[in-house]
Design a protein around this motif. Sequence first.
Motif, PDB file in Angstrom:
ATOM      1  N   GLU A 288      50.154  62.357  47.075  1.00  0.00           N
ATOM      2  CA  GLU A 288      50.495  60.941  47.255  1.00  0.00           C
ATOM      3  C   GLU A 288      49.254  60.122  47.595  1.00  0.00           C
ATOM      4  O   GLU A 288      49.175  58.937  47.261  1.00  0.00           O
ATOM      5  CB  GLU A 288      51.542  60.770  48.354  1.00  0.00           C
ATOM      6  CG  GLU A 288      52.925  61.179  47.955  1.00  0.00           C
ATOM      7  CD  GLU A 288      53.915  61.084  49.106  1.00  0.00           C
ATOM      8  OE1 GLU A 288      53.612  60.424  50.125  1.00  0.00           O
ATOM      9  OE2 GLU A 288      55.000  61.687  48.988  1.00  0.00           O
ATOM     10  N   LEU A 289      48.304  60.740  48.264  1.00  0.00           N
ATOM     11  CA  LEU A 289      47.054  60.074  48.614  1.00  0.00           C
ATOM     12  C   LEU A 289      46.028  60.140  47.484  1.00  0.00           C
ATOM     13  O   LEU A 289      44.907  59.658  47.635  1.00  0.00           O
ATOM     14  CB  LEU A 289      46.461  60.707  49.882  1.00  0.00           C
ATOM     15  CG  LEU A 289      47.275  60.569  51.159  1.00  0.00           C
ATOM     16  CD1 LEU A 289      46.724  61.463  52.256  1.00  0.00           C
ATOM     17  CD2 LEU A 289      47.292  59.112  51.607  1.00  0.00           C
ATOM     18  N   GLY A 290      46.404  60.782  46.381  1.00  0.00           N
ATOM     19  CA  GLY A 290      45.490  60.938  45.260  1.00  0.00           C
ATOM     20  C   GLY A 290      44.494  62.068  45.469  1.00  0.00           C
ATOM     21  O   GLY A 290      43.442  62.091  44.841  1.00  0.00           O
ATOM     22  N   LEU A 291      44.838  63.019  46.345  1.00  0.00           N
ATOM     23  CA  LEU A 291      43.945  64.129  46.660  1.00  0.00           C
ATOM     24  C   LEU A 291      44.534  65.433  46.148  1.00  0.00           C
ATOM     25  O   LEU A 291      45.747  65.622  46.156  1.00  0.00           O
ATOM     26  CB  LEU A 291      43.730  64.232  48.172  1.00  0.00           C
ATOM     27  CG  LEU A 291      43.173  62.992  48.867  1.00  0.00           C
ATOM     28  CD1 LEU A 291      43.156  63.198  50.371  1.00  0.00           C
ATOM     29  CD2 LEU A 291      41.788  62.671  48.349  1.00  0.00           C
ATOM     30  N   ARG A 292      43.657  66.317  45.733  1.00  0.00           N
ATOM     31  CA  ARG A 292      44.058  67.665  45.324  1.00  0.00           C
ATOM     32  C   ARG A 292      43.252  68.647  46.153  1.00  0.00           C
ATOM     33  O   ARG A 292      42.088  68.409  46.447  1.00  0.00           O
ATOM     34  CB  ARG A 292      43.763  67.912  43.846  1.00  0.00           C
ATOM     35  CG  ARG A 292      44.393  66.970  42.850  1.00  0.00           C
ATOM     36  CD  ARG A 292      45.857  67.163  42.643  1.00  0.00           C
ATOM     37  NE  ARG A 292      46.248  68.482  42.245  1.00  0.00           N
ATOM     38  CZ  ARG A 292      46.972  68.759  41.209  1.00  0.00           C
ATOM     39  NH1 ARG A 292      47.353  67.811  40.396  1.00  0.00           N
ATOM     40  NH2 ARG A 292      47.340  69.991  40.960  1.00  0.00           N
ATOM     41  N   ASP A 293      43.860  69.742  46.502  1.00  0.00           N
ATOM     42  CA  ASP A 293      43.171  70.835  47.172  1.00  0.00           C
ATOM     43  C   ASP A 293      43.444  72.074  46.330  1.00  0.00           C
ATOM     44  O   ASP A 293      44.560  72.606  46.331  1.00  0.00           O
ATOM     45  CB  ASP A 293      43.692  71.004  48.606  1.00  0.00           C
ATOM     46  CG  ASP A 293      42.932  72.049  49.386  1.00  0.00           C
ATOM     47  OD1 ASP A 293      42.888  73.223  48.927  1.00  0.00           O
ATOM     48  OD2 ASP A 293      42.392  71.722  50.454  1.00  0.00           O
ATOM     49  N   ALA A 294      42.438  72.514  45.594  1.00  0.00           N
ATOM     50  CA  ALA A 294      42.622  73.620  44.650  1.00  0.00           C
ATOM     51  C   ALA A 294      43.120  74.879  45.336  1.00  0.00           C
ATOM     52  O   ALA A 294      43.953  75.602  44.793  1.00  0.00           O
ATOM     53  CB  ALA A 294      41.320  73.897  43.899  1.00  0.00           C
TER      54      ALA A 294
ATOM     55  N   GLY B  80      31.962  75.107  56.563  1.00  0.00           N
ATOM     56  CA  GLY B  80      31.446  75.038  55.206  1.00  0.00           C
ATOM     57  C   GLY B  80      32.209  74.071  54.328  1.00  0.00           C
ATOM     58  O   GLY B  80      33.388  73.795  54.546  1.00  0.00           O
ATOM     59  N   GLY B  81      31.529  73.517  53.349  1.00  0.00           N
ATOM     60  CA  GLY B  81      32.168  72.646  52.376  1.00  0.00           C
ATOM     61  C   GLY B  81      32.481  71.271  52.929  1.00  0.00           C
ATOM     62  O   GLY B  81      31.785  70.747  53.796  1.00  0.00           O
ATOM     63  N   SER B  82      33.564  70.703  52.425  1.00  0.00           N
ATOM     64  CA  SER B  82      33.997  69.383  52.865  1.00  0.00           C
ATOM     65  C   SER B  82      35.508  69.297  52.738  1.00  0.00           C
ATOM     66  O   SER B  82      36.137  70.136  52.090  1.00  0.00           O
ATOM     67  CB  SER B  82      33.317  68.283  52.046  1.00  0.00           C
ATOM     68  OG  SER B  82      33.692  68.371  50.694  1.00  0.00           O
ATOM     69  N   CYS B  83      36.070  68.284  53.352  1.00  0.00           N
ATOM     70  CA  CYS B  83      37.523  68.120  53.353  1.00  0.00           C
ATOM     71  C   CYS B  83      37.858  66.641  53.259  1.00  0.00           C
ATOM     72  O   CYS B  83      37.356  65.832  54.035  1.00  0.00           O
ATOM     73  CB  CYS B  83      38.108  68.706  54.641  1.00  0.00           C
ATOM     74  SG  CYS B  83      39.909  68.588  54.751  1.00  0.00           S
ATOM     75  N   ARG B  84      38.718  66.323  52.307  1.00  0.00           N
ATOM     76  CA  ARG B  84      39.256  64.966  52.223  1.00  0.00           C
ATOM     77  C   ARG B  84      40.602  64.949  52.928  1.00  0.00           C
ATOM     78  O   ARG B  84      41.421  65.842  52.748  1.00  0.00           O
ATOM     79  CB  ARG B  84      39.421  64.533  50.772  1.00  0.00           C
ATOM     80  CG  ARG B  84      38.094  64.309  50.091  1.00  0.00           C
ATOM     81  CD  ARG B  84      38.285  63.914  48.638  1.00  0.00           C
ATOM     82  NE  ARG B  84      37.006  63.802  47.993  1.00  0.00           N
ATOM     83  CZ  ARG B  84      36.383  62.647  47.774  1.00  0.00           C
ATOM     84  NH1 ARG B  84      36.944  61.524  48.155  1.00  0.00           N
ATOM     85  NH2 ARG B  84      35.204  62.628  47.188  1.00  0.00           N
ATOM     86  N   GLY B  85      40.795  63.935  53.721  1.00  0.00           N
ATOM     87  CA  GLY B  85      42.043  63.748  54.441  1.00  0.00           C
ATOM     88  C   GLY B  85      42.181  62.286  54.788  1.00  0.00           C
ATOM     89  O   GLY B  85      41.742  61.424  54.027  1.00  0.00           O
ATOM     90  N   ILE B  86      42.777  62.014  55.932  1.00  0.00           N
ATOM     91  CA  ILE B  86      42.887  60.632  56.398  1.00  0.00           C
ATOM     92  C   ILE B  86      42.457  60.558  57.854  1.00  0.00           C
ATOM     93  O   ILE B  86      42.492  61.552  58.575  1.00  0.00           O
ATOM     94  CB  ILE B  86      44.312  60.058  56.232  1.00  0.00           C
ATOM     95  CG1 ILE B  86      45.337  60.862  57.030  1.00  0.00           C
ATOM     96  CG2 ILE B  86      44.709  59.990  54.776  1.00  0.00           C
ATOM     97  CD1 ILE B  86      46.718  60.214  57.032  1.00  0.00           C
TER      98      ILE B  86
END
Length: 184
Positions: free
Chosen positions: A165-171, A67-73
């Motif tokens: 550092e990557l400009g990402l937040r994970d609430a 479910g949902g989505s995930c930002r990573g590298i």
Amino acid sequence: MDPAPLLDTDGFLYVFGYGSLIWKPGFAFEATHPALLRGFHRRFCIWSHRYRGTPEVPGLVLGLDRGGSCRGIVFRVAASRAAEVLAYLEEREMSGDVYHRRLLPVRLLDSGAIRRAVTFVADRRAGAYCGPLPPDAAAAAIARGHGVMGPNRDYLLNTVSHLRELGLRDAGLDRIAALLEPSG
């Protein structure tokens, strides 16, 4: 293992990182790209009885849950190194029988390209899968956990720091980190 079926059409191997792979990949790569994976989200959903906890006092590690989505590298790996990288990842990620290795489409956020990336998703049938925990329960387990790779809190805080550092937040991770008592 023959890496050929896992290579993208451009001839490279791509590996999606969403947790400790971001800050401690442990393999050679040519480039990294910010990436978005749809259909899964990052969550502390796997008990750790060795790396970040013990059988008596388990810690928690991240998994990609449905479910949902995930930002990573994503890490771009040359085809000539693909077999060694896959062997390393097999030992690192698959030894506990808590992940499925999947080849999933990810969008590279710096170019918009879609690449097929090797991704490790949580196995909901694994005995160590704990599913969603309330943030306070996750924070309590993480505060207590300590395994062969060190304190569980370091795993959480390193992941949060490197995401920032990557400009990402994970609430979800930020909520859990905010509930930890200051170390000292």
